[in-house]
Design an enzyme around this catalytic site. Structure first.
Site, mmCIF file in Angstrom:
data_model
loop_
_atom_site.group_PDB
_atom_site.id
_atom_site.type_symbol
_atom_site.label_atom_id
_atom_site.label_comp_id
_atom_site.label_asym_id
_atom_site.label_seq_id
_atom_site.Cartn_x
_atom_site.Cartn_y
_atom_site.Cartn_z
ATOM 1 N N GLY A 36 -32.867 -3.929 28.423
ATOM 2 C CA GLY A 36 -33.091 -3.610 29.832
ATOM 3 C C GLY A 36 -34.283 -4.385 30.386
ATOM 4 O O GLY A 36 -34.250 -4.910 31.494
ATOM 5 N N ARG A 103 -25.952 -4.360 23.880
ATOM 6 C CA ARG A 103 -27.150 -3.809 24.497
ATOM 7 C C ARG A 103 -28.118 -3.381 23.401
ATOM 8 O O ARG A 103 -27.720 -2.736 22.417
ATOM 9 C CB ARG A 103 -26.779 -2.616 25.381
ATOM 10 C CG ARG A 103 -27.968 -1.793 25.814
ATOM 11 C CD ARG A 103 -27.677 -0.853 26.943
ATOM 12 N NE ARG A 103 -28.586 0.286 26.942
ATOM 13 C CZ ARG A 103 -29.890 0.236 27.237
ATOM 14 N NH1 ARG A 103 -30.464 -0.913 27.546
ATOM 15 N NH2 ARG A 103 -30.645 1.324 27.206
ATOM 16 N N GLY A 105 -31.429 -1.239 23.409
ATOM 17 C CA GLY A 105 -32.253 -0.460 24.333
ATOM 18 C C GLY A 105 -33.006 0.672 23.663
ATOM 19 O O GLY A 105 -33.080 0.759 22.439
ATOM 20 N N GLU A 193 -29.493 7.412 27.823
ATOM 21 C CA GLU A 193 -30.091 6.196 28.365
ATOM 22 C C GLU A 193 -29.442 5.964 29.722
ATOM 23 O O GLU A 193 -28.999 6.926 30.336
ATOM 24 C CB GLU A 193 -29.960 5.028 27.365
ATOM 25 C CG GLU A 193 -28.615 4.861 26.697
ATOM 26 C CD GLU A 193 -27.668 4.075 27.557
ATOM 27 O OE1 GLU A 193 -26.814 4.719 28.202
ATOM 28 O OE2 GLU A 193 -27.734 2.840 27.573
ATOM 29 N N MET A 194 -29.388 4.750 30.206
ATOM 30 C CA MET A 194 -28.950 4.589 31.590
ATOM 31 C C MET A 194 -27.980 3.426 31.835
ATOM 32 O O MET A 194 -27.717 3.086 32.987
ATOM 33 C CB MET A 194 -30.185 4.431 32.508
ATOM 34 C CG MET A 194 -31.150 5.596 32.390
ATOM 35 S SD MET A 194 -32.575 5.487 33.488
ATOM 36 C CE MET A 194 -31.815 5.881 35.058
ATOM 37 N N GLU A 195 -27.470 2.790 30.778
ATOM 38 C CA GLU A 195 -26.695 1.560 30.993
ATOM 39 C C GLU A 195 -25.380 1.431 30.224
ATOM 40 O O GLU A 195 -24.445 0.766 30.704
ATOM 41 C CB GLU A 195 -27.556 0.326 30.631
ATOM 42 C CG GLU A 195 -28.759 0.105 31.520
ATOM 43 C CD GLU A 195 -29.957 0.942 31.133
ATOM 44 O OE1 GLU A 195 -29.990 1.454 29.991
ATOM 45 O OE2 GLU A 195 -30.868 1.129 31.963
ATOM 46 N N ASP A 218 -38.186 8.546 22.854
ATOM 47 C CA ASP A 218 -38.790 9.825 23.239
ATOM 48 C C ASP A 218 -37.796 10.946 22.937
ATOM 49 O O ASP A 218 -36.596 10.725 22.938
ATOM 50 C CB ASP A 218 -39.172 9.839 24.730
ATOM 51 C CG ASP A 218 -38.003 9.477 25.621
ATOM 52 O OD1 ASP A 218 -37.787 8.277 25.860
ATOM 53 O OD2 ASP A 218 -37.286 10.389 26.056
HETATM 54 N N1 HPA Z 1 -33.652 9.228 29.708
HETATM 55 C C1 HPA Z 1 -32.968 8.157 30.122
HETATM 56 N N2 HPA Z 1 -33.148 6.966 29.634
HETATM 57 C C2 HPA Z 1 -34.053 6.821 28.655
HETATM 58 C C3 HPA Z 1 -34.773 7.865 28.185
HETATM 59 C C4 HPA Z 1 -34.574 9.127 28.723
HETATM 60 O O1 HPA Z 1 -35.213 10.089 28.346
HETATM 61 N N3 HPA Z 1 -35.621 7.400 27.226
HETATM 62 C C5 HPA Z 1 -35.385 6.088 27.126
HETATM 63 N N4 HPA Z 1 -34.424 5.720 28.000
#
Ligand code: HPA
Length: 248
Positions: A36, A103, A105, A193-195, A218
């Site tokens: 990302g 990806r 990430g 995650e977001m992708e 995290d």
């Molecule tokens: N949420 C969404 N995307 C992320 C997170 C999360 O806690 N940590 C790393 N990418």
């Protein structure tokens, strides 16, 4: 490792192929890694590839092409979220003929995962509307390419990396106060995650191979986080797994 020749002044022969990637056709390899963060792309080029050359600086979304164990490979930042990665992977598949996209990430860990674990995403759920738009309102199931998935599992095991294989979820909101993550965890999702979901759906549309591999940066429940040093070490292991899988 690879010396970076930065194209600060783009050569006059350059034909910007697409709106977001200012490279010539042929500058980008058939196989690409997709972090990302564009600075992670730079780090991969500088530390993991031989003879890497920068091919893109549009919007500072850096892209580089070099070799890994003699295999030509590119690495391209995608930005955050499905809308951003969708722009890059559409241009890479449609205009640059990329065949394999992985990806690399980070994700938030759920369930039995722990900080620094690697999650290999078998399927990617989402709350994003983009996939329904792409499939005419269907709840399409975005999945990884099986050969890449299997090769990544083999590489992770060979490298002694602690890994999990299963569902991930690509959510539109990083800061989410709803109960969505409880629901996902109750359905066995390992990381958020977001992708990835956007990548899998667009790869399916163009008939290309895609995989998402994420390190847990995290923990969603405890809010524990990795240090920046741990993130770099974990990132290197994950990139090795991705490169080995790409050329297995
Ligand atoms: N949420 C969404 N995307 C992320 C997170 C999360 O806690 N940590 C790393 N990418």
């Amino acid at each position: 490792m690879g010396l970076i020749a930065t194209l600060i002044e783009q050569p006059s022969t350059l034909v910007a192929m697409t709106v977001h990637i200012g490279a010539n056709k042929g500058d980008i390899a058939e196989t690409i890694l997709l972090p990302g963060d564009p600075l992670r792309a730079k780090w991969v080029a500088e530390n993991m590839l031989e003879g890497a050359v920068q091919y893109n600086s549009v919007r500072n979304m850096f892209g580089y092409t070099g070799t890994y164990k003699g295999n030509r490979v590119s690495v391209q930042g995608t930005g955050m979220g499905i809308p951003s990665i969708s722009i890059y992977v559409t241009e890479l598949f449609k205009d640059f003929d990329v065949q394999t996209a992985i990806r690399i990430g980070t994700c938030g860990g759920l369930g039995k995962t722990q900080l620094r674990d690697v999650i290999i995403g078998m399927a990617a759920s989402t709350d994003s509307g983009t996939n329904r738009r792409a499939t005419g309102g269907l709840d399409f199931a975005p999945i990884a390419n099986y050969d890449l998935l299997k090769a990544a599992v083999d590489a992770a095991a060979a490298h002694g990396v602690t890994y999990h294989v299963g569902g991930i979820a690509s959510m539109d909101l990083f800061y989410d106060d709803s109960n969505a993550l409880d629901v996902l965890e109750a359905h066995g999702v390992l990381g958020v995650e977001m992708e990835a979901s956007g990548l899998y759906t667009i790869a399916a549309k163009y008939g290309r191979r895609a995989l998402a591999i994420c390190t847990v940066s995290d923990m969603i429940r405890t809010h524990e986080k990795t240090s920046s040093e741990e993130r770099e070490t974990g990132f290197k292991a994950m990139v090795e797994v991705a490169l080995e899988a790409a050329f297995a």
